[in-house]
Design an enzyme around this catalytic site. Structure first.
Site, short mmCIF file in Angstrom:
data_model
loop_
_atom_site.label_atom_id
_atom_site.label_comp_id
_atom_site.label_asym_id
_atom_site.label_seq_id
_atom_site.Cartn_x
_atom_site.Cartn_y
_atom_site.Cartn_z
N GLY A 109 -2.01 -1.74 -2.87
CA GLY A 109 -2.53 -0.68 -1.84
C GLY A 109 -2.22 -0.53 -0.73
O GLY A 109 -2.23 -1.57 0.22
N GLY A 110 -1.31 0.43 0.03
CA GLY A 110 -1.01 0.52 1.17
C GLY A 110 -0.02 -0.56 1.56
O GLY A 110 0.80 -0.75 0.69
N ASP B 1 -13.80 5.64 2.71
CA ASP B 1 -12.84 5.62 1.49
C ASP B 1 -13.36 5.73 0.39
O ASP B 1 -12.77 4.91 -0.54
CB ASP B 1 -11.75 4.64 1.90
CG ASP B 1 -10.40 5.21 1.62
OD1 ASP B 1 -10.46 6.37 0.82
OD2 ASP B 1 -9.37 4.42 1.32
N LYS C 291 -0.38 -6.28 -1.37
CA LYS C 291 -0.02 -6.58 -2.57
C LYS C 291 -1.14 -7.38 -3.22
O LYS C 291 -1.58 -8.15 -2.40
CB LYS C 291 1.27 -7.44 -2.75
CG LYS C 291 1.82 -7.58 -3.91
CD LYS C 291 2.97 -8.45 -3.97
CE LYS C 291 4.47 -7.88 -3.44
NZ LYS C 291 5.50 -9.01 -3.43
N1 H91 Z 1 -6.39 0.26 -4.20
C1 H91 Z 1 -6.77 0.65 -2.86
O1 H91 Z 1 -5.72 -3.04 -9.92
C2 H91 Z 1 -5.62 1.47 -4.98
C3 H91 Z 1 -7.13 -5.88 -11.03
C4 H91 Z 1 -7.93 -6.32 -9.87
C5 H91 Z 1 -8.97 -7.28 -10.04
C6 H91 Z 1 -9.46 -7.22 -7.67
C7 H91 Z 1 -10.19 -7.65 -6.68
C8 H91 Z 1 -10.22 -7.28 -5.37
C9 H91 Z 1 -9.23 -6.28 -5.10
C10 H91 Z 1 -8.14 -5.79 -6.08
C11 H91 Z 1 -8.61 -6.14 -7.42
C12 H91 Z 1 -7.72 -5.64 -8.75
C13 H91 Z 1 -5.71 -1.03 -4.28
C14 H91 Z 1 -9.14 -5.70 -3.78
C15 H91 Z 1 -10.39 -5.89 -2.96
C16 H91 Z 1 -9.96 -5.43 -1.58
C17 H91 Z 1 -9.22 -4.82 -1.20
C18 H91 Z 1 -8.09 -4.42 -2.21
C19 H91 Z 1 -7.97 -4.86 -3.34
C20 H91 Z 1 -6.07 -1.53 -5.70
C21 H91 Z 1 -5.22 -2.93 -5.41
C22 H91 Z 1 -5.36 -3.87 -6.95
C23 H91 Z 1 -6.66 -3.79 -7.12
C24 H91 Z 1 -7.53 -2.53 -7.51
C25 H91 Z 1 -7.11 -1.83 -6.24
C26 H91 Z 1 -6.21 -4.20 -9.89
N2 H91 Z 1 -6.79 -4.63 -8.63
N3 H91 Z 1 -6.43 -4.71 -10.80
N4 H91 Z 1 -9.68 -7.88 -9.05
O2 H91 Z 1 -8.76 -4.19 0.01
CL1 H91 Z 1 -11.31 -5.66 -0.55
CL2 H91 Z 1 -6.75 -3.88 -1.62
#
Ligand code: H91
Length: 672
Positions: free
Chosen positions: A27-28, A139, A31
């Site tokens: 995201g952004g 957001d 990774k």
């Molecule tokens: N979005 C903004 O794709 C698009 C499994 C998965 C499992 C996660 C726990 C925390 C986070 C992501 C998880 C995750 C970005 C997390 C928490 C915070 C944060 C970010 C990620 C995607 C990035 C991958 C994520 C979902 C959101 C999966 N993800 N599959 N547990 O800022 Cl606070 Cl970027």
């Protein structure tokens, strides 16, 4: 090589306490990798950011970290540990095995009102809490809501959140968030109240849950803005009068006429079937210290309970905080409050990495590692009596005890500035999921204590997978009838590189063998076709709101394409056998090569670049300037029940709705 050493040392702090596995998303500039906290054995998500890449966005990361330190709620993703090096920031976070709510919605096409209510109550609960702590999220969207193993919502991504100094009634000016979810006052550049803008986004989110598409949508930004500011959207006929009313009350262009989160807590639609308002207070308030967890830690650290408590209460977001919070999470799920035995099985051999080979954790590439800036997870009073000595002694090149003067040393307790104007009452082997692992360990999530009290039972995910998708909605019917022009009618064979000969007749894809057996295929049309083109139908009109992945299990049997067996190792081993998950599209096929071939053919046709490793395709689309606009993975796998071929899909980067349309288009070729 000194450079390598230096870089190696950077990630060492992370490797000391965590096994690091594959990338699960991005995201952004971040990774996200799957990890496992060694001492507790718990899965975690590790958000990795390179400071150089972050550039001007670095303050946002600091904002997110500070916000997450101040938030502890059953529906907010928990921050466990922050590791900062000269070049990198690692945030260790609660792992949510169910992935994004977005994927869940698109898999199901849309959710029933009942299931929407289960999720929406949890979203209201999270937002009421976040607002009560003085934050606006700014957001909110289904990509930022994750589903945990108990099917509960967890709010993530606080990078854009705001905590106005004078409380939430103070107006904000920064326009941020995703345009489709942004409130009219926000996109008009007016001063706005964060909590009011959040309610608008919650309205858009509610619509997306109930309908499976967005209320305001357009490829053209100006037209999208016009739609949003007009506040006009169509209510599909399947919405109940109650849902229509609630959406209308939330999607009011004039912010003062909008419902507040406080009003949502006991709104008749929200209360239906529950007869109780949403419970929004934190069940895990900050600062509370659990005796069982502290005792277990004290024993391991060979310290007194008092000194362990004192150490913990510094809330440094270091190994102590992480161990405590993960132990607490175990306890709340009814698991024993136990740290891994000493020495842990993975520490038997030296160096520890070798001991972990069987589980194949991933390592960062050299450029991802860095010099330790200051040890965030050790402090001077800690070094003398290193509590995690059994872990530490196995750490190669262990650099210890660099005193940390960073702000992470203080956990600033929130000074709740409640909205004044309107009272707010308020082991995994590669590719496996944690759920599968917990199932393999014999755990049954449903039996765990501490599950969501808010939840009423929702259908088991596995069960959902085997039922036929819901009937096509009028919106999807009219938008997505896809002529099967991409399905070759003559059998074709796959070249050693994996590209179909049949396809290569139409265009010469430029294939390149990468080290490690990957095959990179450049689609010849890549630079002449934009991403949007890839989701255009024959008419040239963008297809919107089409049937979701759920319906793709119907018919294929069109292409009889056989791979030459036994040539490539990855392919020789055959596809992985997995249990059905909601991000797996079922086909009616039993021959994985056929399915793989057809996907390869369609990807090339749609100008999607891909690298192939066995049955996994890492796909990318690029803008005309060569920038990666979208990255996702498709994996052909075998399912056990029913015994058919499935396609696992995962978005790694890019706009969720554009991804949906593209992948839907690729997989829709399976339709007869
Ligand atoms: N979005 C903004 O794709 C698009 C499994 C998965 C499992 C996660 C726990 C925390 C986070 C992501 C998880 C995750 C970005 C997390 C928490 C915070 C944060 C970010 C990620 C995607 C990035 C991958 C994520 C979902 C959101 C999966 N993800 N599959 N547990 O800022 Cl606070 Cl970027």
């Amino acid at each position: 090589m000194p450079v390598e050493k230096t870089e190696y040392r950077g990630a060492e702090e992370l490797y000391k306490y965590y096994e690091v596995y594959e990338t699960i998303g991005s995201g952004g500039f971040a990774k996200v990798k799957l990890g496992r906290h060694i001492l507790t054995g718990e899965n975690v998500a590790i958000k990795i950011m390179n400071k150089k890449d972050l550039g001007d966005d670095l303050p946002r990361v600091k904002v997110e970290i500070e916000a997450m330190k101040n938030l502890s709620h059953q529906h907010v993703c928990r921050l466990y540990h922050v590791i900062e090096t000269a070049t990198q920031i690692f945030m260790v976070l609660e792992y949510c095995v169910g992935g994004e709510l977005f994927d869940y919605i698109i898999t199901k096409d849309r959710l029933s009102e009942e299931e929407t209510r289960v999720f929406f109550r949890q979203i209201v609960s999270a937002m009421a809490y976040v607002h009560s702590q003085g934050y606006a999220h700014r957001d909110l969207k289904p990509e930022n809501l994750l589903i945990d193993e108990d099917h509960n919502m967890k709010l993530i991504d606080f990078g854009l959140c705001a905590k106005p100094k004078g409380g939430l009634t103070y107006e904000l000016m920064t326009c941020c968030g995703s345009p489709a979810y942004a409130a009219p006052e926000l996109i008009q550049g007016k001063a706005y109240i964060g909590s009011e803008a959040d309610v608008w986004s919650m309205g858009v989110l509610l619509f997306a849950l109930l309908c499976g598409y967005l209320p305001f949508d357009d490829d053209n930004c100006m037209l999208l803005y016009r739609k949003i500011t007009s506040g006009k959207y169509d209510n599909p006929r399947w919405l109940s009068p109650g849902s229509v009313l609630l959406l209308n009350q939330m999607l009011q262009v004039e912010p003062k006429r909008r419902l507040t989160v406080g009003q949502l807590l006991d709104h008749p639609w929200v209360m239906r079937d529950y007869n109780s308002p949403v419970e929004w207070q934190s069940r895990q308030p900050l600062g509370h210290v659990d005796v069982d967890c502290v005792t277990e830690m004290a024993v391991r650290m060979k310290r007194s309970r008092e000194s362990t408590t004192a150490l913990l209460e510094k809330w440094r977001y270091d190994q102590t905080t992480a161990t405590y919070l993960l132990l607490l999470s175990k306890k709340l799920r009814g698991k024993p409050v136990r740290l891994r035995p000493d020495p842990a099985p993975w520490q038997d051999s030296s160096p520890p990495r070798q001991g972990m080979r069987a589980r194949d954790p991933l390592h960062f590439s050299e450029d991802e590692d860095a010099v330790i800036l200051g040890s965030v997870d050790f402090c001077s009073d800690y070094i003398d009596d290193c509590p995690w000595v059994t872990v530490a002694q196995h750490t190669p090149q262990g650099v210890r005890g660099l005193p940390d003067g960073s702000s992470n040393n203080d956990m600033r307790l929130p000074s709740p500035s409640v909205e004044k104007r309107r009272a707010c009452t308020p082991t995994p082997e590669r590719g496996r999921t944690a759920t599968q692992h917990s199932q393999e360990r014999g755990e049954r999530p449903q039996e765990r204590a501490g599950g969501n009290k808010e939840s009423i039972s929702v259908p088991d995910r596995d069960v959902d997978l085997f039922v036929l998708p819901p009937p096509r909605t009028p919106a999807s019917c009219k938008k997505n009838p896809r002529p099967n022009r991409n399905v070759p009618t003559t059998p074709s064979a796959v070249t050693p590189q994996g590209a179909s000969k049949d396809h290569s007749k139409k265009r010469t894809a430029e294939n390149k063998q990468l080290p490690g057996g990957d095959i990179l295929t450049f689609s010849p049309e890549r630079r002449s076709r934009s991403l949007d083109m890839a989701v255009l139908g024959d008419s040239g009109k963008k297809k919107r709101g089409g049937k979701m992945f759920g319906s793709l299990e119907r018919g294929l049997d069109k292409v009889i394409t056989m791979l030459t067996p036994g040539k490539r190792r990855a392919l020789r081993d055959g596809p992985r056998k997995i249990k059905a998950q909601y991000n797996v599209t079922l086909t009616s096929h039993t021959n994985p090569e056929q399915v793989l071939n057809q996907i390869l053919s369609v990807l090339s046709e749609k100008s999607v670049d891909f690298t192939q490793k066995g049955y996994t395709l890492k796909c990318q689309t690029r803008s005309d300037f060569g920038k990666v606009t979208m990255a996702f993975e498709l994996e052909v796998c075998l399912l056990q029940r029913p015994e058919v071929v499935g396609v696992r899909r995962q978005r790694l980067k890019g706009d969720a709705w554009v991804y949906k349309h593209l992948v839907e288009d690729v997989l829709s070729t399976f339709r007869i």
